[in-house]
Design an enzyme around this catalytic site. Structure first.
Site, PDB file in Angstrom:
ATOM      1  CB  SER A  54      -3.235  -1.099   3.905  1.00 50.47           C
ATOM      2  OG  SER A  54      -3.728   0.213   4.015  1.00 50.47           O
ATOM      3  CE  LYS A  57      -2.210   1.072   7.695  1.00 50.03           C
ATOM      4  NZ  LYS A  57      -2.926   1.181   6.428  1.00 50.03           N
ATOM      5  CB  SER A 109      -6.098  -1.258   7.503  1.00 51.65           C
ATOM      6  OG  SER A 109      -5.107  -0.939   6.556  1.00 51.65           O
TER       7      SER A 109
END
Length: 385
Positions: A54, A57, A109
């Site tokens: 993640s 992101k 997240s």
């Protein structure tokens, strides 16, 4: 013999802090990057392609911030709503503001929020990922490909979604130049509602680094079964901004803890070892260039900005500033005009360039001056004959 033993013991004690300065990290890939210049300060498999979970992101947030207005309305698609955990439990047809989904995505997240933002920004996930990859290359990333906006990689082969520790450090340094990005990643929590006002949500920041390290700025945690525990962090003390990246810190609770201890070790090493060094100030003279067709024979070259960077004490002694000025300038030359560059080099390797400007002007000969000059040349020629 006893005295020799004591002497050796004392020497070992004195040298111990020097060796302790080197960071010991469990991560399979790690990088410590100057957040301002993007220079790699320390690395472990820093250029090895790896899954980054993640922390993906971070790039998603960059594109959204640069391409969408925070008050635009996102309509959640079926594809976004069915994304796996961690999710915000978005439902198909719901409408939320871009800025709210962006903050929620970075703090907690949420995978569904990432896909909803990608589809809104570029029309489809595929188009958004292509733009993510292109943007990474523009920033300077050498081996980064994005196959998803949320970092989920279970359905993607490595060649379609990977980065390196160093590339992620570069990307994050770029992101931190955006004030909105900086503000978002430092928020402890954020509460908001959808466009209708019927649905409310609170996203809590899962980044422990903000509470465990003085000067911490965030940035993003990550975990998948392929990538293991990952973290991209940043901290600032005075004018020094450091970015640390740890990928593949391990799996399970031990890996989760290792990403924090690895990050702290990198930051401690960076702030203890590197200081902001000014090699030459803005306006410093670094050479001169000859001028033709002007009564002024040469102009001085001065730096357009401070020449500085993060360097260790040892590196500071090995820095050189090499001017690269035009051999001969043709008049007129205006004050402040670029006449070359100066290269800051470490052990012969160019780190970056600074423009060199003309410190004074050199006007071209007037018609009368040209006539007098030619007349003088003619007289000398006649005397020679």
């Amino acid at each position: 013999m006893k005295r020799i033993g004591i002497f050796v013991l004392i020497c070992c004690m004195l040298w111990q802090p020097v060796y302790a300065m080197q960071p010991q990290v469990a991560a399979q890939g790690a990088a410590l990057v100057d957040g301002t210049s993007g220079r790699l300060l320390w690395g472990k498999n820093a250029d090895k392609p790896m899954e980054m979970a993640s922390t993906t992101k971070i790039m998603t947030a960059i594109l959204v911030l640069e391409k969408s207005d925070l008050y635009e309305i996102v309509t959640v698609s079926k594809n976004a709503a069915r994304q796996p955990d961690v999710q915000m439990d978005l439902l198909e047809g719901e409408q939320w503001y871009v800025g709210d989904l962006l903050r929620a995505m970075m703090l907690h997240s949420y995978n569904d929020a990432a896909v909803a933002l990608a589809e809104h920004t570029s029309g489809s996930v595929e188009a958004f990922c292509m733009e993510m990859t292109a943007k990474a290359k523009q920033i300077g990333a050498k081996d980064t490909v994005f196959g998803s906006p949320n970092g989920l990689d279970s359905h993607l082969p490595k060649e379609q979604h990977h980065s390196t520790a160093y590339d992620m450090g570069l990307i994050t340094g770029y992101a931190l130049q955006n004030p909105q990005f900086r503000e978002i990643v430092q928020m402890p929590a954020y509460s908001f509602c959808d466009v209708s006002g019927k649905h409310t949500h609170t996203a809590v920041n899962t980044d422990r680094f903000l509470q465990m390290y003085a000067g911490a700025l965030g940035v993003k945690t990550g975990y998948t079964n392929k990538a293991g525990h990952c973290f991209v962090g940043a901290a600032q003390k005075d004018d020094v901004c450091l970015v640390s990246v740890v990928l593949g810190c391990g799996w399970g609770s031990s890996g989760k803890q290792a990403k924090w201890t690895d990050t702290k070790a990198l930051m401690d090493y960076g702030f203890a070892t590197y200081q902001l060094q000014t090699v030459a100030n803005k306006g410093s003279t670094v050479g001169s260039a000859a001028v033709s067709r002007s009564p002024v024979e040469a102009v001085d070259g001065v730096l357009s900005e401070d020449c500085k960077g993060l360097f260790s004490a040892s590196e500071a002694q090995r820095l050189t500033l090499v001017p690269k000025l035009s051999m001969t300038l043709q008049a007129p030359v205006h004050q402040g005009e670029k006449i070359g560059t100066a290269e800051l080099c470490l052990d012969g390797t160019v780190l970056y360039e600074v423009d060199v400007l003309a410190a004074n002007q050199a006007p071209a000969y007037t018609l009368w001056e040209q006539y007098q000059r030619l007349l003088g040349v003619w007289i000398k020629w006649m005397e020679f004959l």
